[in-house]
Design an enzyme around this catalytic site. Structure first.
Site, PDB file in Angstrom:
ATOM      1  N   SER A   1      82.361  26.178  75.717  1.00 13.45           N
ATOM      2  CA  SER A   1      81.115  26.291  76.420  1.00 13.45           C
ATOM      3  C   SER A   1      80.681  25.407  76.179  1.00 13.45           C
ATOM      4  CB  SER A   1      79.577  27.571  75.504  1.00 13.45           C
ATOM      5  OG  SER A   1      79.003  27.927  76.409  1.00 13.45           O
TER       6      SER A   1
ATOM      7  N   HIS B   1      82.260  35.632  79.299  1.00 15.14           N
ATOM      8  CA  HIS B   1      82.741  34.741  78.645  1.00 15.14           C
ATOM      9  C   HIS B   1      82.331  34.866  77.022  1.00 15.14           C
ATOM     10  CE1 HIS B   1      81.082  30.139  78.337  1.00 15.14           C
ATOM     11  NE2 HIS B   1      79.796  30.298  77.519  1.00 15.14           N
TER      12      HIS B   1
ATOM     13  N   ASP C   1      82.377  34.748  84.936  1.00 15.63           N
ATOM     14  CA  ASP C   1      81.479  33.613  83.810  1.00 15.63           C
ATOM     15  C   ASP C   1      80.368  32.798  84.719  1.00 15.63           C
ATOM     16  OD1 ASP C   1      80.561  32.279  82.100  1.00 15.63           O
ATOM     17  OD2 ASP C   1      82.776  32.348  80.998  1.00 15.63           O
TER      18      ASP C   1
END
Length: 201
Positions: free
Chosen positions: A116, A181, A168
């Site tokens: 991320s 995610h 995602d």
């Protein structure tokens, strides 16, 4: 001769130098076959997070016979940093950690990785490093990459693995945290196999 009071003061001050603000220097230790500099995702607990960091480390240790060190990047991992394209201070710290690791252990297989916002740090750190340094990076692995589609500067495409799940939104350059995610733990084994393939034993 130091007085007992002076000696006590010296002992009290010694630990303070050890917990100074992070600069990206790697603690001196025996060199591992593989060294991973890993940046966790936004709001995850320091320093490896929970979604993929620990799982990736375990998978790498299984692949390389345990001789693996993973150093988590100490950074804020907050939402403002994500909105800036990756925490600037954390990006610099990560770049410094890469340089320090290669300086301390020139024969280690150095892997840069992030999840991320940590993926943003990987991209940013690579841009801050000289070509001579990025040329020594054995592999780059990013999970749930906000910069999906962009190369990791200085690291060949053949040594780069960007893992993005269908649906995602972060990988689609959005800002919504949806279930896809949060499921990158399932990719730990495949990611470790990739590192083994491109970095060797």
């Amino acid at each position: 001769m130091k007085t007992s009071a002076q000696q006590l003061l010296s002992l009290l001050l010694l630990p303070l130098s050890a917990i100074a603000a992070p600069t990206g220097e790697i603690e001196a230790r025996a060199c591992s076959t593989v060294t991973v500099i890993f940046a966790r995702g936004t709001t995850e607990t320091p320093t490896l997070g929970t979604v993929i960091g620990p799982q990736f480390l375990a998978a790498l240790k299984s692949s390389f016979g345990g001789s693996v060190t993973m150093n988590g990047v100490p950074y804020a991992a907050d939402v403002p940093g994500f909105l800036k394209g990756g925490d600037p201070t954390g990006s610099k710290v990560m770049a410094n950690m890469v340089s320090s690791a290669l300086s301390s252990c020139p024969n280690t297989k150095l892997v840069i990785s992030g999840y991320s916002q940590g993926g943003q740090l990987v991209h940013n750190a690579a841009k801050q490093l000289p070509a001579a340094t990025t040329a020594k990076i054995a592999a780059a692995v990013i999970f749930g990459d906000p910069d999906n589609g962009s190369p990791v500067q200085g690291v060949p495409a053949a040594k780069t693995k960007i893992i993005c799940h269908a649906g995602d939104n972060i990988c689609q350059h959005g800002s919504m945290i949806l279930m896809p995610h949060l499921t990158y733990g399932m990719d730990a084994t495949a990611a470790a196999a990739f590192v083994k393939q491109v970095a060797g034993s």
